[in-house]
Design an enzyme around this catalytic site. Sequence first.
Site, PDB file in Angstrom:
ATOM      1  N   ASN A 158       0.861  -1.192   0.000  1.00 22.04           N
ATOM      2  CA  ASN A 158       0.000   0.000   0.000  1.00 22.04           C
ATOM      3  C   ASN A 158       0.890   1.233   0.000  1.00 22.04           C
ATOM      4  O   ASN A 158       1.366   1.686   1.041  1.00 22.04           O
ATOM      5  CB  ASN A 158      -0.913  -0.014   1.227  1.00 22.04           C
ATOM      6  N   GLU A 159       1.114   1.745  -1.196  1.00 21.17           N
ATOM      7  CA  GLU A 159       2.039   2.859  -1.372  1.00 21.17           C
ATOM      8  C   GLU A 159       1.384   4.173  -0.943  1.00 21.17           C
ATOM      9  O   GLU A 159       0.153   4.228  -0.762  1.00 21.17           O
ATOM     10  CB  GLU A 159       2.463   2.940  -2.841  1.00 21.17           C
ATOM     11  N   PRO A 160       2.184   5.238  -0.773  1.00 19.73           N
ATOM     12  CA  PRO A 160       1.627   6.535  -0.411  1.00 19.73           C
ATOM     13  C   PRO A 160       0.434   6.896  -1.295  1.00 19.73           C
ATOM     14  O   PRO A 160       0.466   6.691  -2.506  1.00 19.73           O
ATOM     15  CB  PRO A 160       2.798   7.490  -0.653  1.00 19.73           C
ATOM     16  N   SER A 162      -2.525   5.522  -0.595  1.00 23.64           N
ATOM     17  CA  SER A 162      -3.528   4.470  -0.335  1.00 23.64           C
ATOM     18  C   SER A 162      -4.474   4.939   0.758  1.00 23.64           C
ATOM     19  O   SER A 162      -4.059   5.607   1.709  1.00 23.64           O
ATOM     20  CB  SER A 162      -2.843   3.191   0.144  1.00 23.64           C
ATOM     21  N   THR A 177      10.097   2.193  -3.922  1.00 24.32           N
ATOM     22  CA  THR A 177       9.975   0.774  -3.570  1.00 24.32           C
ATOM     23  C   THR A 177      10.725  -0.080  -4.584  1.00 24.32           C
ATOM     24  O   THR A 177      11.434  -1.022  -4.235  1.00 24.32           O
ATOM     25  CB  THR A 177       8.487   0.370  -3.559  1.00 24.32           C
TER      26      THR A 177
END
Length: 648
Positions: A158-160, A162, A177
Amino acid sequence: MNNTTNPYEKIPVKVFNNSRCASVWIAGEISQIIKQKQAQQLPCVLGLATGSTPIQVYKELIRLHKEEGLSFQNVITFNLDEYFPIPKESLHSYYHFMHENLFNHVDIKKENIHIPDGTLIKEQIEDFCQYYENLILEKGGLDFQLLGIGSTGHIGFNEPGSSINSKTRLITLDRKTRADASSSFYGIENVPKYAITMGIGTILQAKKIIIAAFTEGKQKIASTVIEGAISSQYPATFLQNHKNTLFVLERASAQGLTRYQAPWLLEAQGLKGELQIKYDLSTAKKGVIWLSQKVGKPILRLQQEDYEDNGLLELITQIGQGNCGIVNLTVFRELSQIITGWPAGGRPDKLPESYFTQKKAISKQKIIIFSPHPDDDVICMGGTMKKLTNQGHEVHVVYMVSGNLAVFDFDALRFADVLKETQKMIGGNGEEFYEKVKKQIKEKKLGEVDGPDLAYIKTVIRRTEARSAALCTGVEEQNIHFLDLPFYETGKSTKRPLGDEDKKIVKDIILKIQPDQIYAAGDLTDPHGTHRVCLESILAVLPQVKEQLPNLNTLLYRGAWQEWELDKVTMAVPLSPDELYEKRIAIFKHQSQKDRPMFPGSDSREFWQRSESRNKETARLFTNLGFVNYEALECFVSLDVLLLLGEL
Ligand code: F6R
């Protein structure tokens, strides 16, 4: 929300001495949950993570299974995520990771293992994600979720950006990432662009969550998530809303927390109880540097009220007999003593005329600079190396591992080509060697080990670059040594543990050279942990040579991946603009690592840029503390100081 008494920490935190103890403890918690469920004759639903963080946890679970009879018969697992697209049999798939690191070694039922499927076609993903969510609920929901954390603050993938309610879905991976993963994929271009991940909402439904972060590299993100505001910019901060989450850290990853950075702030709020801080010179230094940076004043301009307003009144009482001027002066003097242009001592009364031009022996010392990889020496202390050779010392550089893994195939082929062309003139069979290298490149699949000729030429490339760079700093050719420590030579990013053979090689070279001073890398966040193992080998050997070398002085340098905290620095060596430029030229000799290194970590700058900016930043920090305005400073910490602080 949370039950800590520390107002800075919004998630309960447990700090262990090292990642091994932390992992054993986490495995113990998981084992308890499994057993509780067994006692109730219920299935136990575990959410699992991959990555470097949980590896030791899984090792311990396997040990508990094999040696203490922990059974996984009632365990149902759901993995957080999987790259997309990726075949199951890929060495990089999380399917492979989980089987290799856990499932193949315990008695879990195959049908109880669930991992997002990286082999689907895009059109199937939405249905699959819905199915995954439903299945978790159908099995009773997650009893426990294990999490690592990415440098972006992601949990799962869950990347920035999300949202707190997000569910299992396809996600585009953040560039950072992918850069973090690039070392195990041998280049960012090989890292998949997408992943299927459980959502934040899915994770938050777990009854109990443990999130772990190990190594210095996680310091910053861990403190941001634990102490910062909830924000989708750092998705892990949503865990602050969960009722049963514990953040597990070890000493290095915990250092960014206020309780370590500025413990006086807790004391000022009466939160340290009987643990009142006892200030000594070292904590006084830490406090004054922090204060000077916080209020933006040079040390000698700090006033009583600055100390009072920032929880440091006790420091004045204990160290300055109630007078802040005394504290200011004590720390200022202490710091001035660490700056020296004579790193091996022997500072003459007046500068020799030849200082900048030719070597002049001034109380000649024998020095070993241990460089884990072939470029760490010049990246981290190229300026100091040059000073040492200029000042007439006998400087030996010892390259510990070959570093061949970090050379691109196309460079290897080019050098084989040079050899082929050269041998047309001087004789020899360059053509055959070139063809072998070419074939080994062609037949190698991603992640597979290099063939012998390919690995050899890569070693030679790095060796010749290192020699050229060391010569550039004035080190003499006969004083350049290559150890090629065996622990490194797996051909893969995972290395063997340090062995007796490695230690013997390190011991032999120390005893052969009989140094007065040793420099070693204390920069421990390199992507594959090689620096850590190299330092371990030196630390293991030093007590064994103590009798023969009673006055040996060991200093640790940092540079490419991180810098020392100012309050720990025991020696800071100033570099003039010209010296800094010469250092850059020495780093440039490492052509295979220039423009785009194979293992950059998450910093997109080249190594010379990182090192220059760190050295300049240190100079800026000293200037702000009220010292002379240097161009750049290379910093070192004495090994004894770190041992005393219990930091190694
Ligand atoms: C892995 C995962 C990720 C990792 C995180 C940290 O399943 O979901 O969130 O936990 O990227 O990775 P390491 O532990 O390798 O630093």
